[in-house]
Write a protein that holds these residues in place. Structure first.
Motif, PDB file in Angstrom:
ATOM      1  N   MET A   1       0.821  -1.194   0.000  1.00 23.16           N
ATOM      2  CA  MET A   1       0.000   0.000   0.000  1.00 23.16           C
ATOM      3  C   MET A   1       0.856   1.245   0.000  1.00 23.16           C
ATOM      4  O   MET A   1       0.461   2.310   0.392  1.00 23.16           O
ATOM      5  N   ARG A   4       5.535   2.233   2.745  1.00 24.08           N
ATOM      6  CA  ARG A   4       6.577   1.268   2.995  1.00 24.08           C
ATOM      7  C   ARG A   4       7.928   1.922   3.128  1.00 24.08           C
ATOM      8  O   ARG A   4       8.330   2.736   2.302  1.00 24.08           O
ATOM      9  N   TYR A  44       5.580  -2.500   8.479  1.00 23.89           N
ATOM     10  CA  TYR A  44       4.875  -1.229   8.283  1.00 23.89           C
ATOM     11  C   TYR A  44       5.497  -0.077   9.076  1.00 23.89           C
ATOM     12  O   TYR A  44       4.967   1.024   9.071  1.00 23.89           O
ATOM     13  N   TRP A  79       9.125  -3.954   2.977  1.00 22.10           N
ATOM     14  CA  TRP A  79       8.288  -3.998   1.791  1.00 22.10           C
ATOM     15  C   TRP A  79       9.102  -4.129   0.504  1.00 22.10           C
ATOM     16  O   TRP A  79       8.599  -4.605  -0.516  1.00 22.10           O
ATOM     17  N   ASP A  83       7.715  -9.323  -0.988  1.00 25.98           N
ATOM     18  CA  ASP A  83       7.014 -10.030  -2.064  1.00 25.98           C
ATOM     19  C   ASP A  83       7.970 -10.934  -2.840  1.00 25.98           C
ATOM     20  O   ASP A  83       7.642 -12.086  -3.164  1.00 25.98           O
ATOM     21  N   GLN A 100       1.703 -12.381   4.510  1.00 28.02           N
ATOM     22  CA  GLN A 100       1.013 -11.094   4.536  1.00 28.02           C
ATOM     23  C   GLN A 100       1.839 -10.154   3.666  1.00 28.02           C
ATOM     24  O   GLN A 100       2.861  -9.623   4.096  1.00 28.02           O
ATOM     25  N   GLY A 102       1.764  -8.010  -0.646  1.00 27.78           N
ATOM     26  CA  GLY A 102       1.039  -7.047  -1.446  1.00 27.78           C
ATOM     27  C   GLY A 102       0.107  -7.611  -2.495  1.00 27.78           C
ATOM     28  O   GLY A 102      -0.731  -6.878  -3.017  1.00 27.78           O
ATOM     29  N   ASP A 308      -3.820  -4.394   1.469  1.00 29.65           N
ATOM     30  CA  ASP A 308      -2.747  -5.379   1.495  1.00 29.65           C
ATOM     31  C   ASP A 308      -3.375  -6.702   1.910  1.00 29.65           C
ATOM     32  O   ASP A 308      -4.442  -6.722   2.523  1.00 29.65           O
ATOM     33  N   TRP A 309      -2.711  -7.816   1.609  1.00 31.26           N
ATOM     34  CA  TRP A 309      -3.362  -9.109   1.664  1.00 31.26           C
ATOM     35  C   TRP A 309      -2.634 -10.101   2.561  1.00 31.26           C
ATOM     36  O   TRP A 309      -1.419 -10.032   2.728  1.00 31.26           O
TER      37      TRP A 309
END
Length: 423
Positions: A1, A4, A44, A79, A83, A100, A102, A308-309
């Motif tokens: 999001m 980051r 975060y 961040w 990923d 957890q 992006g 965010d997922w």
């Protein structure tokens, strides 16, 4: 999001290595004795501290106390690497149990994720805000669980507006008039329009929504070159850019963070922003106000939402334990603790309502009000990353002196169609 900040790559890799070692010896059959779940989570903490690690430590400690047969091994990565590191783990056959991060769509398309109804209890499933849950779907099956959310609002410099005797705009015509008045008062950038590569896809979607369009429609998928979107970018070019109202940096070269920094210096009259801009402006002593982004004739059809997922991977077979941990993670106490810590928005109905009612975050009221009816980018499409990158590279050209909005949007639409057909 895009909230980051980064820790060193060496530290991140070291953390990943330690965490991966924790996978050794984990049982592969759900419910068969003691199980250790591997969780990889994003950091975060924009100050580079350890608050995200502390949050997960508290959640895990309480969970393990209530579930003595399940351990949870957490790695918190910045961040800029998280990923990619999860992708590396999956490719190496060492997928975490929970990530957890992006994006979820590539893993869902590859059949590597549990669907949400396989891991979450019905009450927890039903508690997510509808736009966020919908955005977690691929081919009408939800795989992505919205972890935390944000929306976008129009920020304006209250001091500059007061000096120019202006009110916040409610229509495009009023926005243009306000920008012209600010320019006449010597404001360096009356309206910041960041269409540079950092987050142009978000700025683009906000304007599409305000003009009655979007990236997609309900019938034929991508709708990037719709008449509404072409009209929107024609207006931006003619009424803001060509009138000299977007400042000294061309929109195609202006990145979001640079626009935020300029706003915090008092150099920008208006721009679209998310909750983190509030803290940045406060630290610099800038008085600001916030309103929904105006539409062509009035209120925009929707604001843009972002999430965010968090997701559960099938590889280790820990469906039951993953479900127990995720159910626990999404109780109101945990959801609110995280949202409170980072000035973000809860993804669940009950926590969102509590935040609206408890009075602790009055500055988030407008963001919270916009979230239930927000529209998210089409993150459930595996083609979206390519489309998003294309938008970042090309959309600024739509408002450049030699640019033609129709041609640019049609070019992006062609890429989108090809990418979608290749899914």
């Amino acid at each position: 999001m895009q909230q980051r900040r980064f820790i060193g790559l060496t530290a991140a890799v070291a953390a990943l290595g330690i965490a991966a070692a924790g996978l050794t010896g984990c049982g592969s059959d759900s419910g068969s004795g003691s199980v250790t779940l591997k969780l990889v989570a994003a950091d975060y903490d924009i100050a580079g501290g350890s608050s995200t690690k502390a949050y997960w430590h508290d959640v895990v400690a309480e969970f393990e106390k209530k579930n003595p047969g399940i351990k949870v091994d957490v790695s918190v990565l910045s961040w800029d690497v998280v990923d990619a590191k999860v992708a590396e783990m999956v490719k190496a056959g060492k997928a975490p149990d929970i990530a957890q991060i992006g994006a979820y769509s590539d893993y869902a398309a590859a059949g590597k994720l549990y669907s949400v109804d396989q891991v979450l209890s019905i009450p927890v499933q039903a508690n997510f805000l509808a736009p966020l849950a919908d955005a977690g779907e691929m081919k009408r099956v939800q795989y992505g669980i919205p972890f935390v959310a944000s929306t976008r609002l129009l920020f304006y410099n209250q001091t500059l507006f007061d000096k120019a005797h202006l009110k916040p705009p409610q229509t495009w015509a009023q926005l243009e008039a306000d920008a012209k008045a600010l320019k006449a008062k010597g404001v360096k950038t009356p309206f910041a329009l960041p269409l540079g590569s950092e987050e142009a896809q978000a700025e683009t979607m906000m304007w599409m929504l305000s003009g009655g369009g979007s990236y997609v429609n309900q019938i034929s998928g991508y709708d990037i070159d719709s008449p509404e979107n072409i009209k929107t970018f024609n207006w931006l070019k003619k009424n803001l850019v060509e009138e000299g109202l977007t400042g000294p940096v061309a929109p195609a070269k202006l990145n979001r963070q640079a626009a935020f920094d300029a706003f915090a210096k008092g150099e920008v009259g208006m721009l679209n922003g998310h909750p983190s801009l509030m803290e940045q402006a406060k630290k610099k002593g800038v008085k600001y106000g916030m309103v929904p982004l105006p539409g062509a004739e009035g209120k925009a059809k929707a604001s843009m939402g972002v999430a965010d997922w968090i997701m559960g991977f099938k590889q280790n077979g820990h469906r039951e334990e993953i479900g127990k941990f995720l159910d626990f993670t999404f109780n109101d106490q945990n959801v609110l603790a995280f949202a409170d810590k980072y000035d973000l928005l809860p993804a669940t109905r009950t926590a969102s309502q509590t935040m609206q009612n408890n009075g602790k975050h009055p500055e988030l009221k407008e963001f919270l009000a916009a979230l239930p009816t927000s529209e998210l980018p089409p993150v459930g499409k595996t083609s979206w990353p390519k489309v998003s990158e294309t938008i970042k590279k090309r959309i600024g050209g739509a408002v450049s002196p030699e640019g033609d909005p129709r041609s640019v949007l049609e070019g992006i639409a062609k890429v989108a169609t090809e990418a979608e057909n290749a899914e």
